[in-house]
Motif scaffolding. Structure first.
Motif, PDB file in Angstrom:
ATOM      1  N   LEU A   1      -8.012 -22.417 -27.055  1.00 49.71           N
ATOM      2  CA  LEU A   1      -7.886 -21.180 -26.291  1.00 49.71           C
ATOM      3  C   LEU A   1      -9.077 -20.247 -26.504  1.00 49.71           C
ATOM      4  CD1 LEU A   1      -4.087 -20.509 -26.856  1.00 49.71           C
ATOM      5  CD2 LEU A   1      -5.182 -21.275 -24.735  1.00 49.71           C
ATOM      6  N   MET A   2      -9.658 -20.283 -27.688  1.00 50.01           N
ATOM      7  CA  MET A   2     -10.842 -19.450 -27.948  1.00 50.01           C
ATOM      8  C   MET A   2     -11.992 -19.849 -27.026  1.00 50.01           C
ATOM      9  SD  MET A   2     -10.579 -17.196 -30.439  1.00 50.01           S
ATOM     10  CE  MET A   2      -9.501 -16.795 -31.787  1.00 50.01           C
ATOM     11  N   HIS A   3     -12.067 -21.114 -26.673  1.00 46.50           N
ATOM     12  CA  HIS A   3     -13.139 -21.591 -25.800  1.00 46.50           C
ATOM     13  C   HIS A   3     -12.793 -21.476 -24.324  1.00 46.50           C
ATOM     14  CE1 HIS A   3     -15.692 -23.113 -28.967  1.00 46.50           C
ATOM     15  NE2 HIS A   3     -14.617 -23.627 -29.531  1.00 46.50           N
ATOM     16  N   PHE A   4     -11.540 -21.741 -23.963  1.00 43.11           N
ATOM     17  CA  PHE A   4     -11.176 -21.857 -22.562  1.00 43.11           C
ATOM     18  C   PHE A   4     -10.144 -20.845 -22.079  1.00 43.11           C
ATOM     19  CE2 PHE A   4     -12.354 -26.158 -24.011  1.00 43.11           C
ATOM     20  CZ  PHE A   4     -13.491 -26.319 -23.226  1.00 43.11           C
ATOM     21  N   GLY A   5      -9.600 -20.036 -22.975  1.00 46.97           N
ATOM     22  CA  GLY A   5      -8.546 -19.101 -22.605  1.00 46.97           C
ATOM     23  C   GLY A   5      -9.082 -17.769 -22.132  1.00 46.97           C
ATOM     24  N   PRO A   6      -8.181 -16.814 -21.907  1.00 45.18           N
ATOM     25  CA  PRO A   6      -8.599 -15.480 -21.476  1.00 45.18           C
ATOM     26  C   PRO A   6      -9.549 -14.853 -22.489  1.00 45.18           C
ATOM     27  CG  PRO A   6      -6.234 -15.705 -21.284  1.00 45.18           C
ATOM     28  CD  PRO A   6      -6.739 -16.921 -22.009  1.00 45.18           C
TER      29      PRO A   6
ATOM     30  N   GLY B   1      -5.217  -9.285 -23.174  1.00 46.95           N
ATOM     31  CA  GLY B   1      -4.662 -10.475 -22.523  1.00 46.95           C
ATOM     32  C   GLY B   1      -4.582 -11.652 -23.468  1.00 46.95           C
ATOM     33  N   ALA B   2      -5.613 -11.806 -24.266  1.00 44.21           N
ATOM     34  CA  ALA B   2      -5.622 -12.890 -25.239  1.00 44.21           C
ATOM     35  C   ALA B   2      -4.564 -12.652 -26.309  1.00 44.21           C
ATOM     36  CB  ALA B   2      -7.007 -13.017 -25.879  1.00 44.21           C
ATOM     37  N   MET B   3      -4.430 -11.418 -26.773  1.00 43.77           N
ATOM     38  CA  MET B   3      -3.441 -11.140 -27.814  1.00 43.77           C
ATOM     39  C   MET B   3      -2.027 -11.367 -27.317  1.00 43.77           C
ATOM     40  SD  MET B   3      -4.709 -10.870 -30.658  1.00 43.77           S
ATOM     41  CE  MET B   3      -3.045 -10.913 -31.247  1.00 43.77           C
ATOM     42  N   GLU B   4      -1.748 -11.020 -26.085  1.00 43.81           N
ATOM     43  CA  GLU B   4      -0.415 -11.288 -25.537  1.00 43.81           C
ATOM     44  C   GLU B   4      -0.143 -12.791 -25.554  1.00 43.81           C
ATOM     45  OE1 GLU B   4       1.993 -10.908 -21.320  1.00 43.81           O
ATOM     46  OE2 GLU B   4       0.204  -9.689 -21.628  1.00 43.81           O
ATOM     47  N   MET B   5      -1.147 -13.564 -25.178  1.00 40.89           N
ATOM     48  CA  MET B   5      -1.004 -15.010 -25.160  1.00 40.89           C
ATOM     49  C   MET B   5      -0.794 -15.559 -26.573  1.00 40.89           C
ATOM     50  SD  MET B   5      -3.540 -17.864 -23.519  1.00 40.89           S
ATOM     51  CE  MET B   5      -4.889 -17.346 -24.538  1.00 40.89           C
ATOM     52  N   TYR B   6      -1.581 -15.090 -27.549  1.00 39.70           N
ATOM     53  CA  TYR B   6      -1.437 -15.576 -28.916  1.00 39.70           C
ATOM     54  C   TYR B   6      -0.079 -15.194 -29.506  1.00 39.70           C
ATOM     55  CZ  TYR B   6      -6.366 -16.791 -28.868  1.00 39.70           C
ATOM     56  OH  TYR B   6      -7.581 -17.345 -28.566  1.00 39.70           O
ATOM     57  N   GLU B   7       0.380 -13.996 -29.220  1.00 39.39           N
ATOM     58  CA  GLU B   7       1.692 -13.580 -29.715  1.00 39.39           C
ATOM     59  C   GLU B   7       2.798 -14.439 -29.112  1.00 39.39           C
ATOM     60  OE1 GLU B   7       0.597  -8.922 -30.636  1.00 39.39           O
ATOM     61  OE2 GLU B   7       1.326  -9.473 -28.656  1.00 39.39           O
ATOM     62  N   ASP B   8       2.679 -14.776 -27.825  1.00 41.65           N
ATOM     63  CA  ASP B   8       3.662 -15.667 -27.202  1.00 41.65           C
ATOM     64  C   ASP B   8       3.592 -17.062 -27.811  1.00 41.65           C
ATOM     65  OD1 ASP B   8       4.496 -13.584 -25.609  1.00 41.65           O
ATOM     66  OD2 ASP B   8       3.500 -14.316 -23.790  1.00 41.65           O
ATOM     67  N   LEU B   9       2.397 -17.501 -28.130  1.00 45.61           N
ATOM     68  CA  LEU B   9       2.212 -18.798 -28.791  1.00 45.61           C
ATOM     69  C   LEU B   9       2.900 -18.798 -30.153  1.00 45.61           C
ATOM     70  CD1 LEU B   9       0.741 -21.540 -28.522  1.00 45.61           C
ATOM     71  CD2 LEU B   9      -1.181 -20.473 -29.698  1.00 45.61           C
ATOM     72  N   ALA B  10       2.729 -17.723 -30.910  1.00 42.32           N
ATOM     73  CA  ALA B  10       3.392 -17.608 -32.206  1.00 42.32           C
ATOM     74  C   ALA B  10       4.912 -17.619 -32.029  1.00 42.32           C
ATOM     75  CB  ALA B  10       2.946 -16.336 -32.926  1.00 42.32           C
ATOM     76  N   ASP B  11       5.418 -16.886 -31.028  1.00 44.34           N
ATOM     77  CA  ASP B  11       6.865 -16.889 -30.743  1.00 44.34           C
ATOM     78  C   ASP B  11       7.362 -18.302 -30.471  1.00 44.34           C
ATOM     79  OD1 ASP B  11       6.998 -14.112 -30.918  1.00 44.34           O
ATOM     80  OD2 ASP B  11       6.944 -13.813 -28.738  1.00 44.34           O
TER      81      ASP B  11
ATOM     82  N   MET C   1      -1.848 -21.513 -20.385  1.00 43.88           N
ATOM     83  CA  MET C   1      -2.870 -20.512 -20.077  1.00 43.88           C
ATOM     84  C   MET C   1      -2.711 -19.938 -18.675  1.00 43.88           C
ATOM     85  SD  MET C   1      -6.519 -21.694 -21.704  1.00 43.88           S
ATOM     86  CE  MET C   1      -6.713 -23.011 -20.545  1.00 43.88           C
ATOM     87  N   SER C   2      -2.187 -20.736 -17.758  1.00 45.08           N
ATOM     88  CA  SER C   2      -2.074 -20.264 -16.375  1.00 45.08           C
ATOM     89  C   SER C   2      -1.101 -19.104 -16.236  1.00 45.08           C
ATOM     90  CB  SER C   2      -1.672 -21.417 -15.447  1.00 45.08           C
ATOM     91  OG  SER C   2      -0.326 -21.787 -15.673  1.00 45.08           O
ATOM     92  N   ASN C   3      -0.306 -18.843 -17.253  1.00 42.32           N
ATOM     93  CA  ASN C   3       0.628 -17.726 -17.224  1.00 42.32           C
ATOM     94  C   ASN C   3      -0.015 -16.395 -17.610  1.00 42.32           C
ATOM     95  OD1 ASN C   3       3.120 -19.140 -16.571  1.00 42.32           O
ATOM     96  ND2 ASN C   3       2.809 -20.142 -18.538  1.00 42.32           N
ATOM     97  N   TYR C   4      -1.312 -16.408 -17.933  1.00 44.29           N
ATOM     98  CA  TYR C   4      -1.987 -15.211 -18.402  1.00 44.29           C
ATOM     99  C   TYR C   4      -3.217 -14.956 -17.539  1.00 44.29           C
ATOM    100  CZ  TYR C   4       1.117 -16.126 -22.184  1.00 44.29           C
ATOM    101  OH  TYR C   4       2.261 -16.370 -22.897  1.00 44.29           O
ATOM    102  N   PRO C   5      -3.528 -13.688 -17.315  1.00 43.72           N
ATOM    103  CA  PRO C   5      -4.690 -13.385 -16.468  1.00 43.72           C
ATOM    104  C   PRO C   5      -5.985 -13.781 -17.160  1.00 43.72           C
ATOM    105  CG  PRO C   5      -3.840 -11.383 -17.479  1.00 43.72           C
ATOM    106  CD  PRO C   5      -2.875 -12.494 -17.826  1.00 43.72           C
ATOM    107  N   LEU C   6      -6.924 -14.191 -16.352  1.00 43.27           N
ATOM    108  CA  LEU C   6      -8.248 -14.487 -16.896  1.00 43.27           C
ATOM    109  C   LEU C   6      -8.894 -13.206 -17.374  1.00 43.27           C
ATOM    110  CD1 LEU C   6      -9.811 -16.925 -14.302  1.00 43.27           C
ATOM    111  CD2 LEU C   6      -9.136 -17.431 -16.637  1.00 43.27           C
ATOM    112  N   GLY C   7      -9.786 -13.341 -18.313  1.00 42.58           N
ATOM    113  CA  GLY C   7     -10.567 -12.179 -18.721  1.00 42.58           C
ATOM    114  C   GLY C   7     -11.400 -11.699 -17.550  1.00 42.58           C
ATOM    115  N   GLN C   8     -11.762 -10.442 -17.541  1.00 43.49           N
ATOM    116  CA  GLN C   8     -12.505  -9.880 -16.420  1.00 43.49           C
ATOM    117  C   GLN C   8     -13.807 -10.633 -16.191  1.00 43.49           C
ATOM    118  OE1 GLN C   8     -12.974  -5.734 -17.259  1.00 43.49           O
ATOM    119  NE2 GLN C   8     -10.828  -5.278 -16.854  1.00 43.49           N
ATOM    120  N   TYR C   9     -14.508 -10.975 -17.251  1.00 45.78           N
ATOM    121  CA  TYR C   9     -15.774 -11.680 -17.120  1.00 45.78           C
ATOM    122  C   TYR C   9     -15.577 -13.037 -16.436  1.00 45.78           C
ATOM    123  CZ  TYR C   9     -19.897 -14.361 -18.333  1.00 45.78           C
ATOM    124  OH  TYR C   9     -20.995 -15.181 -18.271  1.00 45.78           O
TER     125      TYR C   9
END
Length: 136
Positions: A54-59, A64-74, A102-110
């Motif tokens: 996820l660090m390479h290919f995720g948001p 946005g990334a923290m929401e995804m990581y927290e859901d991953l931990a859950d 990953m598709s459940n989370y918005p892409l980073g702005q960049y």
């Protein structure tokens, strides 16, 4: 911005956040890492592998990334509590799992901006008019 109370942040904290980024995001990340560290070893290994991917290919965005990581931990905390086998979490194709996750989370702005720039350039190259609301 506030420090958790109704008092504004002092100038030092404001300056520090300009240099290092939001302190709240760093706190959330440390809490996430502590949660992962408490998982059983096999679940922790799986989450750490997912995290590297996820660090390479995720948001890219912090929140946005923290929401995804927290859901991953859950997900992995619940799976460990229920003794769900790791293969049952990932299914037969771990890449398909992580891409769907990953598709459940918005892409980073960049990344969203670069995807739009890329698809617009391809559309121009083939002579098509680019769609107005393309987000991916």
């Amino acid at each position: 911005m506030t420090t958790g109370s109704d008092e504004p942040k002092n100038r030092y904290l404001q300056y520090l956040e300009i240099v290092t980024g939001p302190l709240e995001e760093k706190k959330r990340y440390r809490q996430y890492k502590a949660r992962i560290k408490r998982l059983p070893e096999n679940y922790r290994i799986a989450v750490e592998a997912l995290e590297r991917y996820l660090m390479h290919f995720g948001p890219v965005d912090g929140s946005g990334a923290m929401e995804m990581y927290e859901d991953l931990a859950d997900l992995f905390e619940r799976s460990a509590a229920d003794a769900t086998p790791i293969r049952d979490i990932f299914g037969d194709d771990p890449i398909e799992f992580v891409e769907t996750f990953m598709s459940n989370y918005p892409l980073g702005q960049y990344r969203a901006r670069e995807r739009h720039r890329f698809t617009s350039a391809v559309d121009r190259a083939i002579g098509a008019t680019p769609p107005q609301d393309r987000t991916e």
